[in-house]
Scaffold this motif. Structure first.
Motif, mmCIF file in Angstrom:
data_model
loop_
_atom_site.group_PDB
_atom_site.id
_atom_site.type_symbol
_atom_site.label_atom_id
_atom_site.label_comp_id
_atom_site.label_asym_id
_atom_site.label_seq_id
_atom_site.Cartn_x
_atom_site.Cartn_y
_atom_site.Cartn_z
ATOM 1 N N SER A 1 0.838 -1.201 0.000
ATOM 2 C CA SER A 1 0.000 0.000 0.000
ATOM 3 C C SER A 1 0.869 1.246 0.000
ATOM 4 O O SER A 1 0.488 2.287 -0.557
ATOM 5 C CB SER A 1 -0.946 0.003 1.209
ATOM 6 O OG SER A 1 -0.264 0.330 2.418
ATOM 7 N N MET A 2 2.046 1.163 0.603
ATOM 8 C CA MET A 2 2.982 2.285 0.569
ATOM 9 C C MET A 2 3.687 2.365 -0.777
ATOM 10 O O MET A 2 3.795 3.447 -1.380
ATOM 11 C CB MET A 2 4.004 2.152 1.707
ATOM 12 C CG MET A 2 3.393 2.243 3.099
ATOM 13 S SD MET A 2 4.631 2.193 4.435
ATOM 14 C CE MET A 2 5.122 0.465 4.390
ATOM 15 N N VAL A 3 4.143 1.227 -1.259
ATOM 16 C CA VAL A 3 4.842 1.187 -2.543
ATOM 17 C C VAL A 3 3.945 1.706 -3.671
ATOM 18 O O VAL A 3 4.405 2.407 -4.583
ATOM 19 C CB VAL A 3 5.313 -0.251 -2.848
ATOM 20 C CG1 VAL A 3 5.882 -0.355 -4.263
ATOM 21 C CG2 VAL A 3 6.350 -0.701 -1.822
ATOM 22 N N LEU A 4 2.657 1.394 -3.602
ATOM 23 C CA LEU A 4 1.718 1.754 -4.662
ATOM 24 C C LEU A 4 1.092 3.131 -4.478
ATOM 25 O O LEU A 4 0.250 3.539 -5.284
ATOM 26 C CB LEU A 4 0.600 0.702 -4.735
ATOM 27 C CG LEU A 4 1.038 -0.691 -5.192
ATOM 28 C CD1 LEU A 4 -0.076 -1.708 -4.978
ATOM 29 C CD2 LEU A 4 1.471 -0.673 -6.647
ATOM 30 N N ALA A 5 1.507 3.859 -3.462
ATOM 31 C CA ALA A 5 0.916 5.174 -3.211
ATOM 32 C C ALA A 5 1.204 6.134 -4.367
ATOM 33 O O ALA A 5 2.285 6.109 -4.956
ATOM 34 C CB ALA A 5 1.457 5.749 -1.910
ATOM 35 N N PRO A 6 0.249 7.000 -4.685
ATOM 36 C CA PRO A 6 0.462 7.990 -5.745
ATOM 37 C C PRO A 6 1.324 9.142 -5.261
ATOM 38 O O PRO A 6 1.402 9.423 -4.059
ATOM 39 C CB PRO A 6 -0.958 8.468 -6.069
ATOM 40 C CG PRO A 6 -1.715 8.280 -4.791
ATOM 41 C CD PRO A 6 -1.120 7.058 -4.140
ATOM 42 N N SER A 7 1.970 9.806 -6.206
ATOM 43 C CA SER A 7 2.758 11.007 -5.907
ATOM 44 C C SER A 7 2.793 11.880 -7.152
ATOM 45 O O SER A 7 2.570 11.397 -8.267
ATOM 46 C CB SER A 7 4.185 10.645 -5.477
ATOM 47 O OG SER A 7 4.848 9.919 -6.500
ATOM 48 N N SER B 1 -5.584 1.598 4.281
ATOM 49 C CA SER B 1 -5.468 0.176 3.959
ATOM 50 C C SER B 1 -5.442 -0.651 5.238
ATOM 51 O O SER B 1 -6.064 -1.728 5.310
ATOM 52 C CB SER B 1 -4.198 -0.076 3.139
ATOM 53 O OG SER B 1 -4.230 0.635 1.913
ATOM 54 N N ALA B 2 -4.733 -0.152 6.239
ATOM 55 C CA ALA B 2 -4.681 -0.865 7.515
ATOM 56 C C ALA B 2 -6.067 -0.987 8.128
ATOM 57 O O ALA B 2 -6.468 -2.063 8.602
ATOM 58 C CB ALA B 2 -3.730 -0.142 8.474
ATOM 59 N N ALA B 3 -6.823 0.097 8.121
ATOM 60 C CA ALA B 3 -8.177 0.058 8.686
ATOM 61 C C ALA B 3 -9.041 -0.955 7.960
ATOM 62 O O ALA B 3 -9.813 -1.692 8.592
ATOM 63 C CB ALA B 3 -8.808 1.455 8.608
#
Length: 219
Positions: free
Chosen positions: A41-47, A154-156
């Motif tokens: 979920s971190m790797v796939l985060a947008p920027s 994502s964690a929630a």
């Protein structure tokens, strides 16, 4: 037409369930399959531009976590949570970082890197001669918080508790983790795991302004 994976009710239920966990159960660990999803979920985060000006430091060593505790205002979540993620930015990103991204883009999309130079020039132009006054590290931190939000949401959805923490001393984190030598610096941390049964913060009603006070429609 995209298929609906979850339901509106489930999303809202988990967002209401989520809170900034004050006390974690140190005996409970996040299973590998769930953690792998959270990692992605971190790797796939947008920027912005897809540049990803960040690195996510997952501190698993309990001794290092103890070293971070006094630099975290004594907040026990740092040592008690199953996982501790330190969200860091790449300092002073520049044209070399853009070139590294273009090389990765060419590799993934299987196109010649020369075909991406026009796009690269746009990104470099923004970084080197921005259209408005810009502190590039502050810009990178804004990108980083997108990743933090995606990680927490994502964690929630997976029933994992989190606690975003700005209550820390970034420079001391950098020292303990040896980040300066890597060209990165700490912005925020986020312990993740399972709430303790006696964390009474979980029972408090979530306080938010009324929807009509914070959401405005322009028709």
């Amino acid at each position: 037409m995209s298929s609906q994976i979850s339901t509106p009710e489930t999303v809202l239920q988990q967002l209401h369930w989520r809170y900034a966990t004050k006390k974690f159960d140190s005996t409970k660990k996040i299973p590998n399959d769930i953690w792998n999803a959270l990692e992605q979920s971190m790797v796939l985060a947008p920027s912005s531009f897809g540049l990803q000006p960040w690195k996510f430091i997952v501190v698993r060593n309990p001794e290092i976590r103890q070293q971070l505790l006094p630099h975290s205002w004594g907040q026990a979540q740092v040592v008690d949570a199953s996982h501790l993620v330190v969200f860091t930015i790449k300092q002073d990103i520049n044209g070399d970082d853009v070139e590294r991204y273009l090389e990765r883009m060419a590799e993934v999309q299987q196109v010649p890197v020369d075909n991406l130079q026009k796009f690269g020039a746009v990104v470099k132009g923004f970084i080197e001669k921005p259209p408005y006054p810009l502190n590039i590290d502050e810009w990178s931190i804004r990108q980083l918080y997108i990743a933090l939000g995606q990680f927490m949401t994502s964690a929630a959805m997976l029933g994992i508790d989190t606690c975003p923490m700005e209550g820390l001393m970034p420079s001391k984190y950098d020292e303990v983790l040896g980040l300066a030598a890597q060209g990165y610096k700490t912005a925020v941390a986020c312990p993740a795991g399972y709430r303790a049964a006696d964390d009474h913060s979980a029972e408090r009603p979530k306080v938010r302004f009324k929807t009509e006070d914070v959401v405005q429609y322009v028709d």
